[in-house]
Design an enzyme around this catalytic site. Structure first.
Site, PDB file in Angstrom:
ATOM      1  N   CYS A  76      12.473   2.719   1.223  1.00  0.00           N
ATOM      2  CA  CYS A  76      11.190   2.129   0.828  1.00  0.00           C
ATOM      3  C   CYS A  76      10.861   2.298  -0.644  1.00  0.00           C
ATOM      4  CB  CYS A  76      10.052   2.667   1.689  1.00  0.00           C
ATOM      5  SG  CYS A  76       9.657   4.427   1.470  1.00  0.00           S
ATOM      6  N   HIS A 115       5.769   7.221   3.091  1.00  0.00           N
ATOM      7  CA  HIS A 115       6.162   5.815   2.962  1.00  0.00           C
ATOM      8  C   HIS A 115       5.414   5.156   1.815  1.00  0.00           C
ATOM      9  CE1 HIS A 115       7.457   1.820   3.895  1.00  0.00           C
ATOM     10  NE2 HIS A 115       6.228   1.409   4.084  1.00  0.00           N
ATOM     11  N   ASP A 132       4.905  -5.157   1.716  1.00  0.00           N
ATOM     12  CA  ASP A 132       5.823  -4.053   2.009  1.00  0.00           C
ATOM     13  C   ASP A 132       7.184  -4.635   2.385  1.00  0.00           C
ATOM     14  OD1 ASP A 132       7.143  -1.787   2.787  1.00  0.00           O
ATOM     15  OD2 ASP A 132       5.675  -1.162   4.282  1.00  0.00           O
TER      16      ASP A 132
END
Length: 283
Positions: A76, A115, A132
């Site tokens: 991520c 995250h 995202d």
């Protein structure tokens, strides 16, 4: 809303070619949606650097070499750091967010903020959008969604919504939920993916989080491969030896890889990844 990602000069032409985007290059909702989906369907999710004992660099130049010029992906922090730079180059304002991954738990506070997600201001739009491209799960967003409570969004065939969760802090706790079979063994329905507030985080915050996740012996990302590839019709996910395929109609199949050669061929042909030196995929 403060802009928290420094503008970085990089080859936007090469990035857009990498993801196959031939549309407009302007700061509007259609471009945000299109580029987001194209990235999600092109650049794989993988943690092969931590598996081989290397902390992934979040320097934009290194990310460009790895994710844009190379046949690699990332997790991520890599995906969303790169994507934030892309969005700023296109004229958007971006805020970095830190979220708690809460899949499989009802106690959100039991999970740390590990995250990275993005909050994007779109000119002419009343509300910012949650973007995202780096969530390594079948419940990931394919398109950005506006920061609105309770509305169901159909993003490129997936179903998501944002809800509020009670907590003791001064800011509202937002929760991204996905609908459908999530691979956790639960029946179809709404399941929380991650929880966040809109407090801005800075890139140095994620340098620390990135190092912790890549090196801590209890971090799943430092112990075994997690590799994900999305296409319009299916989601492939490799967790150690176990390969799960989730089709657009919700059908799920799993199998266990039996040898290193099979695993390397799979990453090459199905995930589009060149396995770096020093990685033992099956332990």
């Amino acid at each position: 809303m403060p802009e928290t990602v420094p503008t970085t000069s990089f080859d936007l032409d090469t990035y857009l070619k990498r993801i196959g985007w031939e549309g407009e290059r302007r700061a509007d909702l259609a471009t945000l949606r299109g580029v987001h989906t194209a990235h999600a369907l092109t650049v794989p999710f993988e943690n092969l650097d931590p598996v081989r004992g290397v902390v992934p660099s979040l320097d934009p130049a290194d990310l460009t070499v790895k994710l844009v010029h190379g046949r690699r992906g990332g997790y991520c922090y890599e995906h969303n750091t790169l994507f934030a730079g892309v969005l700023e180059a296109l004229g958007f304002r971006v805020t970095l967010l830190a979220a708690r991954v809460v899949v499989g738990t009802d106690r959100f506070e039991s999970r740390p903020r590990t995250h990275m997600a993005l909050l994007v201001e779109v000119p002419g739009e009343q509300r910012p959008h949650l973007a995202d491209v780096g969530f390594g799960a079948v419940g990931a967003l394919l398109e950005p969604v506006p920061l609105v409570v309770g509305t169901e969004f159909h993003d490129a065939g997936r179903r998501h919504r944002l809800v509020h969760a009670p907590h003791d802090g001064p800011l509202e706790m937002w929760v991204l939920e996905a609908y459908g079979t999530t691979g956790t063994g639960r029946a179809d329905g709404w399941e929380a993916q991650y929880a966040f507030t809109v407090e801005p985080f800075e890139q140095p915050d994620f340098e620390v989080i990135n190092w912790h996740i890549a090196t801590h012996p209890r971090s799943p990302f430092s112990r075994r491969p997690y590799v994900q590839r999305l296409t319009p019709g299916r989601h492939l996910f490799l967790d150690g030896r176990h390969l799960t395929e989730t089709r657009a109609d919700g059908a799920v199949t799993t199998r266990e890889l039996t040898n290193e050669r099979e695993a390397r061929r799979l990453l090459d042909e199905e995930f589009g990844i060149d396995v770096p030196d020093g990685v033992r995929l099956l332990g």
